[in-house]
Structures are given as structure tokens and as C-alpha cells.
Enzyme design. Sequence first.
Site, PDB file in Angstrom:
ATOM      1  N   THR A 117       1.892   3.170  -6.841  1.00  0.00           N
ATOM      2  CA  THR A 117       2.252   3.661  -5.515  1.00  0.00           C
ATOM      3  C   THR A 117       1.628   5.038  -5.335  1.00  0.00           C
ATOM      4  OG1 THR A 117       4.113   4.033  -3.985  1.00  0.00           O
ATOM      5  CG2 THR A 117       4.422   4.753  -6.263  1.00  0.00           C
ATOM      6  N   VAL A 164       0.862  -1.175   0.000  1.00  0.00           N
ATOM      7  CA  VAL A 164       0.000   0.000   0.000  1.00  0.00           C
ATOM      8  C   VAL A 164       0.900   1.228   0.000  1.00  0.00           C
ATOM      9  CG1 VAL A 164      -1.862   1.235   1.172  1.00  0.00           C
ATOM     10  CG2 VAL A 164      -1.691  -1.266   1.382  1.00  0.00           C
ATOM     11  N   CYS A 165       0.562   2.210  -0.814  1.00  0.00           N
ATOM     12  CA  CYS A 165       1.247   3.498  -0.803  1.00  0.00           C
ATOM     13  C   CYS A 165       2.724   3.296  -1.140  1.00  0.00           C
ATOM     14  CB  CYS A 165       1.027   4.161   0.553  1.00  0.00           C
ATOM     15  SG  CYS A 165       1.350   5.926   0.643  1.00  0.00           S
ATOM     16  N   ASN A 166       3.630   3.985  -0.425  1.00  0.00           N
ATOM     17  CA  ASN A 166       5.043   3.850  -0.740  1.00  0.00           C
ATOM     18  C   ASN A 166       5.657   2.567  -0.196  1.00  0.00           C
ATOM     19  OD1 ASN A 166       4.979   4.723   1.946  1.00  0.00           O
ATOM     20  ND2 ASN A 166       6.858   5.938   1.759  1.00  0.00           N
ATOM     21  N   GLY A 167       4.831   1.671   0.342  1.00  0.00           N
ATOM     22  CA  GLY A 167       5.299   0.328   0.644  1.00  0.00           C
ATOM     23  C   GLY A 167       5.828  -0.361  -0.592  1.00  0.00           C
TER      24      GLY A 167
END
Length: 205
Positions: free
Chosen positions: A129, A109-112
Site C-alpha cells: 500500500t 491501489v494505494c490505501n485502497g
Amino acid sequence: MDERSPLHVTVLLFDGVEELDAIGPWETLRFWQLLTENRVIVRTASIDGNSVRCSLGLTFTPDSALDDGPRPDILVHPGGAGVEQLRADDQHLSRLRALASAGTMLASVCNGALVLAAAGLLDGREATTHWSARDDLTSTHPAVTVCSDQRVVDAGDVVTAAGITAGIDMSLHMIERFESSETAISVAKILEYAWEPGLAHFAAV
């Protein structure tokens, strides 16, 4: 989905995790666990089992350490400020590669996604992202095809979601993929979340 054996889902927690990156998917998937007639087990885990302090100040206490218990069938890797440390942590990256090799689906999720990319798990794949991390992902990992117009990209054994609330879309997509659109719609209705089946982008694999 094999109804005879449980599906183990782990949501990773770490210092600096973005709260909704983690709790959005966790709550969505926990409602799935409550609604389904299949055996779905959702837990949270930090790397060492200790409590973590999140990006905006909340403190979460996980169910266990990441390496405790059965290997997860799905690992949700959120983003947040703590990603900067994890993407440079060779032990963490090795752990992710080992999980992927053993058959765990990795879902960021996101910048993961930057952590999965640092582990080499996005090379040759399409991924998404948070908008603020796209240039970073593009410049540091040129083998990754960044999809700037997709909230969820499903590349088979790796799924990526754009920023923050997109983790809920991703979780509903996984419910749809592993069980049914009807179950995912039921969970979205409980959440009062606007979602439609079939919105994820399936990458060529």
C-alpha cells in the site's frame, strides 16, 4: 486468457477517490482494450451510478453503477480520502467479499488496500500500500504481511499496488499476466511510462 469470452474490467469510483489512483489504471487498461485482439471491456462504476467528487476536486461521471451489467472479472479499487468511509461500510465490504467469492480478481491501489483488508480479503496474504498507510495496515490487520519494498504484489486472485502511480505498474502487470509482455510494453510505450516486464512480486499462495 479465453479469447472466446470478454474480460470485464471495472475501475471503481467513489467520493474522495484519488484521481490518479483511478485514472492511471483506467487509461492504461483502456489502451489495452484498444490494442488487443482479445475481447477486453473496461468501464468505470460508482457504487450507485452517480457522479463522484474526487480527493483533489475533479468530478467524474461513471459509466454505470457497480452492480449493473456483468460481474467484473477484475475490479480495480483505488484509494483516496474516501477510503475511511468505505472501510467501515459493511454493505460495501460484503459486496467485495461476494465478488471475490464469485471469482472476481480484486486489485487495490494505494490505501485502497485498507478496504480489501477490512473485508478480510488480505488475511494471510502479502500485500502493499502507500507508504503513509503501511503502519495503519500493519496495526489494524496483523494477519496481513505488508511488503514495504514492493510496488506491486500479486497474490493470485488479489493484487495490490503501492501509492498512486504504482497503479499504472499494476495495470501493466495485469496486461502482462492476462495477455503478454509484448502487449504491456506496447501500452507502456504509448504512455511513455518507464516499465519493465516481470517486476511484480508474486506472493506465496
